[in-house]
Scaffold this motif. Structure first.
Motif, PDB file in Angstrom:
ATOM      1  N   LEU A 156     -24.297 -15.995   1.151  1.00 42.17           N
ATOM      2  CA  LEU A 156     -24.494 -14.465   0.850  1.00 42.17           C
ATOM      3  C   LEU A 156     -25.333 -13.414  -0.510  1.00 42.17           C
ATOM      4  N   SER A 157     -26.483 -13.091  -0.108  1.00 41.42           N
ATOM      5  CA  SER A 157     -26.235 -12.188  -1.107  1.00 41.42           C
ATOM      6  C   SER A 157     -26.877 -10.928  -0.605  1.00 41.42           C
ATOM      7  N   VAL A 158     -26.237  -9.493  -1.602  1.00 37.15           N
ATOM      8  CA  VAL A 158     -26.440  -8.131  -1.193  1.00 37.15           C
ATOM      9  C   VAL A 158     -27.828  -7.622  -2.609  1.00 37.15           C
ATOM     10  N   LYS A 159     -28.662  -7.347  -1.745  1.00 33.47           N
ATOM     11  CA  LYS A 159     -29.859  -6.798  -2.217  1.00 33.47           C
ATOM     12  C   LYS A 159     -29.905  -4.914  -2.166  1.00 33.47           C
ATOM     13  N   LEU A 160     -29.768  -4.276  -3.443  1.00 34.61           N
ATOM     14  CA  LEU A 160     -29.769  -3.281  -3.002  1.00 34.61           C
ATOM     15  C   LEU A 160     -30.772  -2.123  -3.518  1.00 34.61           C
ATOM     16  N   SER A 161     -31.067  -0.983  -3.489  1.00 31.50           N
ATOM     17  CA  SER A 161     -32.070  -0.350  -4.133  1.00 31.50           C
ATOM     18  C   SER A 161     -32.217   0.893  -3.153  1.00 31.50           C
ATOM     19  N   SER A 162     -33.083   1.625  -4.001  1.00 30.86           N
ATOM     20  CA  SER A 162     -32.950   3.356  -3.070  1.00 30.86           C
ATOM     21  C   SER A 162     -34.238   3.796  -2.781  1.00 30.86           C
ATOM     22  N   VAL A 163     -35.182   4.514  -1.717  1.00 27.50           N
ATOM     23  CA  VAL A 163     -36.003   4.959  -1.985  1.00 27.50           C
ATOM     24  C   VAL A 163     -35.810   6.196  -2.519  1.00 27.50           C
ATOM     25  N   GLY A 164     -35.299   7.071  -3.068  1.00 24.45           N
ATOM     26  CA  GLY A 164     -35.399   8.326  -3.170  1.00 24.45           C
ATOM     27  C   GLY A 164     -35.091   9.511  -2.749  1.00 24.45           C
ATOM     28  N   ASP A 165     -35.728  10.330  -2.567  1.00 22.74           N
ATOM     29  CA  ASP A 165     -35.634  11.674  -1.547  1.00 22.74           C
ATOM     30  C   ASP A 165     -37.121  12.488  -1.556  1.00 22.74           C
ATOM     31  N   PRO A 166     -37.167  12.714  -1.092  1.00 24.49           N
ATOM     32  CA  PRO A 166     -38.461  12.847   0.290  1.00 24.49           C
ATOM     33  C   PRO A 166     -39.474  13.039  -1.555  1.00 24.49           C
ATOM     34  N   GLU A 167     -39.094  13.847  -2.175  1.00 25.77           N
ATOM     35  CA  GLU A 167     -40.050  14.473  -3.327  1.00 25.77           C
ATOM     36  C   GLU A 167     -40.464  13.085  -3.902  1.00 25.77           C
ATOM     37  N   ASP A 168     -39.266  12.298  -4.183  1.00 23.12           N
ATOM     38  CA  ASP A 168     -39.353  11.261  -5.377  1.00 23.12           C
ATOM     39  C   ASP A 168     -40.413  10.219  -4.854  1.00 23.12           C
ATOM     40  N   ARG A 235     -25.272   5.186  -8.009  1.00 26.97           N
ATOM     41  CA  ARG A 235     -24.814   4.333  -9.361  1.00 26.97           C
ATOM     42  C   ARG A 235     -23.434   4.761  -8.770  1.00 26.97           C
ATOM     43  N   GLU A 236     -23.091   5.275  -7.861  1.00 26.74           N
ATOM     44  CA  GLU A 236     -21.728   5.688  -7.666  1.00 26.74           C
ATOM     45  C   GLU A 236     -22.310   4.555  -6.026  1.00 26.74           C
ATOM     46  N   VAL A 237     -23.565   4.224  -5.269  1.00 30.24           N
ATOM     47  CA  VAL A 237     -22.819   3.419  -4.733  1.00 30.24           C
ATOM     48  C   VAL A 237     -22.390   1.928  -4.943  1.00 30.24           C
ATOM     49  N   GLU A 238     -23.827   1.542  -6.636  1.00 29.09           N
ATOM     50  CA  GLU A 238     -22.963   0.771  -7.486  1.00 29.09           C
ATOM     51  C   GLU A 238     -21.630   0.128  -7.784  1.00 29.09           C
ATOM     52  N   ARG A 239     -20.847   1.771  -8.479  1.00 31.50           N
ATOM     53  CA  ARG A 239     -19.975   1.494  -8.498  1.00 31.50           C
ATOM     54  C   ARG A 239     -18.550   1.430  -7.460  1.00 31.50           C
ATOM     55  N   HIS A 240     -19.182   1.910  -6.427  1.00 31.93           N
ATOM     56  CA  HIS A 240     -17.442   0.857  -5.421  1.00 31.93           C
ATOM     57  C   HIS A 240     -18.086  -0.365  -5.113  1.00 31.93           C
ATOM     58  N   LEU A 241     -19.184  -0.778  -5.447  1.00 33.32           N
ATOM     59  CA  LEU A 241     -18.983  -2.185  -4.471  1.00 33.32           C
ATOM     60  C   LEU A 241     -18.956  -2.858  -5.546  1.00 33.32           C
ATOM     61  N   GLY A 257     -38.675  -0.391   6.050  1.00 30.02           N
ATOM     62  CA  GLY A 257     -40.001   0.347   6.901  1.00 30.02           C
ATOM     63  C   GLY A 257     -39.564   0.582   7.875  1.00 30.02           C
ATOM     64  N   LEU A 258     -38.940   1.558   8.109  1.00 32.48           N
ATOM     65  CA  LEU A 258     -39.212   3.105   8.768  1.00 32.48           C
ATOM     66  C   LEU A 258     -38.802   4.170   7.944  1.00 32.48           C
ATOM     67  N   ASP A 259     -39.904   4.709   8.218  1.00 25.74           N
ATOM     68  CA  ASP A 259     -39.858   6.403   7.683  1.00 25.74           C
ATOM     69  C   ASP A 259     -38.798   7.414   7.547  1.00 25.74           C
ATOM     70  N   TYR A 260     -38.070   7.070   8.298  1.00 23.41           N
ATOM     71  CA  TYR A 260     -36.539   7.937   8.120  1.00 23.41           C
ATOM     72  C   TYR A 260     -35.395   7.377   6.767  1.00 23.41           C
ATOM     73  N   TYR A 261     -35.928   6.302   5.933  1.00 23.86           N
ATOM     74  CA  TYR A 261     -34.570   6.187   5.090  1.00 23.86           C
ATOM     75  C   TYR A 261     -35.100   7.388   3.656  1.00 23.86           C
ATOM     76  N   VAL A 262     -34.200   7.714   3.524  1.00 25.30           N
ATOM     77  CA  VAL A 262     -33.884   8.125   2.301  1.00 25.30           C
ATOM     78  C   VAL A 262     -33.022   7.268   1.166  1.00 25.30           C
ATOM     79  N   ARG A 263     -32.915   7.827   0.089  1.00 22.01           N
ATOM     80  CA  ARG A 263     -31.802   6.963  -1.065  1.00 22.01           C
ATOM     81  C   ARG A 263     -31.455   5.337  -0.455  1.00 22.01           C
ATOM     82  N   THR A 264     -30.540   5.087  -0.674  1.00 22.24           N
ATOM     83  CA  THR A 264     -30.124   3.602  -0.518  1.00 22.24           C
ATOM     84  C   THR A 264     -30.443   2.875   0.320  1.00 22.24           C
ATOM     85  N   ALA A 265     -31.277   1.704  -0.038  1.00 25.69           N
ATOM     86  CA  ALA A 265     -31.564   1.017   1.026  1.00 25.69           C
ATOM     87  C   ALA A 265     -30.716  -0.548   0.201  1.00 25.69           C
ATOM     88  N   PHE A 266     -30.653  -1.176   1.617  1.00 24.32           N
ATOM     89  CA  PHE A 266     -30.440  -2.454   1.286  1.00 24.32           C
ATOM     90  C   PHE A 266     -30.247  -4.076   2.648  1.00 24.32           C
TER      91      PHE A 266
END
Length: 418
Positions: A156-168, A235-241, A257-266
């Motif tokens: 298993l491997s965890v891939k982590l990212s962020s899609v930012g806030d709406p303005e981002d 950064r906080e999510v990374e610290r906890h992991l 793939g869904l429009d409702y995501y903000v910030r954390t994606a994994f």
């Protein structure tokens, strides 16, 4: 024939599915998640608003129909929008927050059927609603990882990212349009549509020429466009992991793939099942409840595909345990004993698993049938047994026999099988 893209589940495959869901139940309910079962169809707008009109799910994959009253209904293509709808409808906002919910059940998408992907497939969903705290993002990642690890999966491997806030995202979509518009004709037909509707979705394209163009142009990742708050959240999510020793890697190209995501994606991937190695994934969706007409309710969650996880388990050589046979297989030796076998079976159930033959058998044939059914004991009912109200029991593993009155049979079998 079953409809293309669907399949019947039974035997070993069904037991494997049941084990996957039972393991998820154990892990998620230990974290305080309440089981929720939503209807398999909803009003179409739940998914049009909640999933996003520009997504492939809404544009191409939903099974939508009109009911007799003329309402547009859709078979559930994903779980999150339906679960948030239920949260709002049942006033869960006044419960102690966050509210953790989980669900397992069928989903429906008109995708091209392929290995591990069906038009009716099964998912486990988990949602934590009511808090923006990045601890909940980390917890969702940990719970997905633990569900899969508890099943015995290793690669298993965890891939982590962020899609930012709406303005981002708005800034990033503007950048993508600027970079990609001069090369529109080099994109696949799907990505040409995405360029005007939701350019970020191009990054998730499975078309090799789209990916080659992105690489050739050196398209910058979403992570480069994160605002101060979204970056701090990541950064906080990374610290906890890291504190919990969950192995992960930042994946700049990860786009949910869904429009409702903000910030954390994994996503969690498994190395043994080929190019499309994602078993499940999720992220944060703080604006989804507002899209559904409710107040703002921040949330984070994940889903994993039961069929995909089953493939990963098979790739690692896991085989579900053999199906358990009956504790007792009753063999009537005479016509009169057939009814008696039925009555005796009903007396012994539900404390014991009991089956019986529906017509007279010779002892040898009865033993053969009991062995085929993987029974622990065969029970013979002949003329003598009927007169005495007794049953002759034969332990099939050893051949040892004993004759007992009906009232003593249950206790004997329970003690023998313990």
């Amino acid at each position: 024939m079953a409809v293309r893209g669907t399949k019947d589940l039974f035997g070993k495959e069904l037991r494997l599915h049941q084990r996957i869901v039972a393991t998820a139940r154990k892990v998620l309910e230990a974290a305080g998640a309440l089981e929720l079962i939503t209807p398999v169809f909803e009003e179409t707008q739940v998914f049009e608003k909640g999933v996003g009109a520009s997504t492939d799910i809404v544009r191409k994959e939903m099974f939508t129909f009109q009911d007799r009253g003329g309402r547009s209904l859709t078979l559930r293509p994903e779980g999150t929008a339906a679960m948030v709808r239920a949260y709002l409808e049942h006033g869960m906002k006044v419960w102690p927050q966050p509210v953790r919910l989980w669900m397992a059940g069928p989903m429906f998408r008109a995708e091209r059927p392929q290995k591990g992907r069906y038009r009716q497939f099964h998912q486990v969903n988990y949602e934590a609603l009511g808090s923006e705290n990045p601890i909940l993002d980390a917890e969702a990642i940990v719970l997905l990882y633990e569900c899969l690890k508890e099943l015995g999966l290793r690669g298993l491997s965890v891939k982590l990212s962020s899609v930012g806030d709406p303005e981002d995202r708005a800034r990033y979509n503007a950048y993508l349009k600027e970079v990609l518009s001069p090369h529109r004709e080099a994109l696949s037909e799907d990505s040409k549509e995405r360029l005007s509707l939701n350019p970020m979705r191009i990054l998730d394209s499975k078309d090799p020429k789209d990916q080659a163009l992105l690489e050739e142009l050196g398209v910058r990742p979403m992570l480069d466009f994160l605002g101060k708050e979204a970056r701090a959240h990541l950064r906080e999510v990374e610290r906890h992991l890291e504190r919990l020793s969950i192995p992960y890697e930042l994946e700049p190209a990860l786009v949910r793939g869904l429009d409702y995501y903000v910030r954390t994606a994994f996503e969690v991937h498994h190395e043994e099942i080929g190019a499309q190695s994602a078993l499940g994934g999720g992220g944060r969706y703080d604006g989804l409840s507002e899209l559904l007409g409710g107040p703002r309710v921040p949330g984070v969650g994940f889903a994993f595909g039961v069929e995909r996880v089953a493939l990963a388990l098979e790739a690692e050589g896991f085989a579900p345990p053999e199906e358990r046979g009956p504790d007792l297989y009753l063999v009537p030796l005479t016509t009169e004993a057939v009814e008696e076998a039925f009555y005796v079976a009903e007396i012994l159930r539900p404390r014991l698993r009991v089956e019986y033959a529906l017509s007279p058998r010779k002892p040898g044939k009865g033993v053969e049938e009991a062995l085929k059914r993987k029974a622990a004991f065969a029970g013979f009912l002949g003329e003598e047994e009927l007169r005495a109200g007794e049953l002759t029991l034969k332990r099939l593993a050893t051949g040892e026999q004993v004759r007992l009155p009906y009232p003593e049979v249950a206790a004997f079998l329970l003690a023998s099988l313990a």
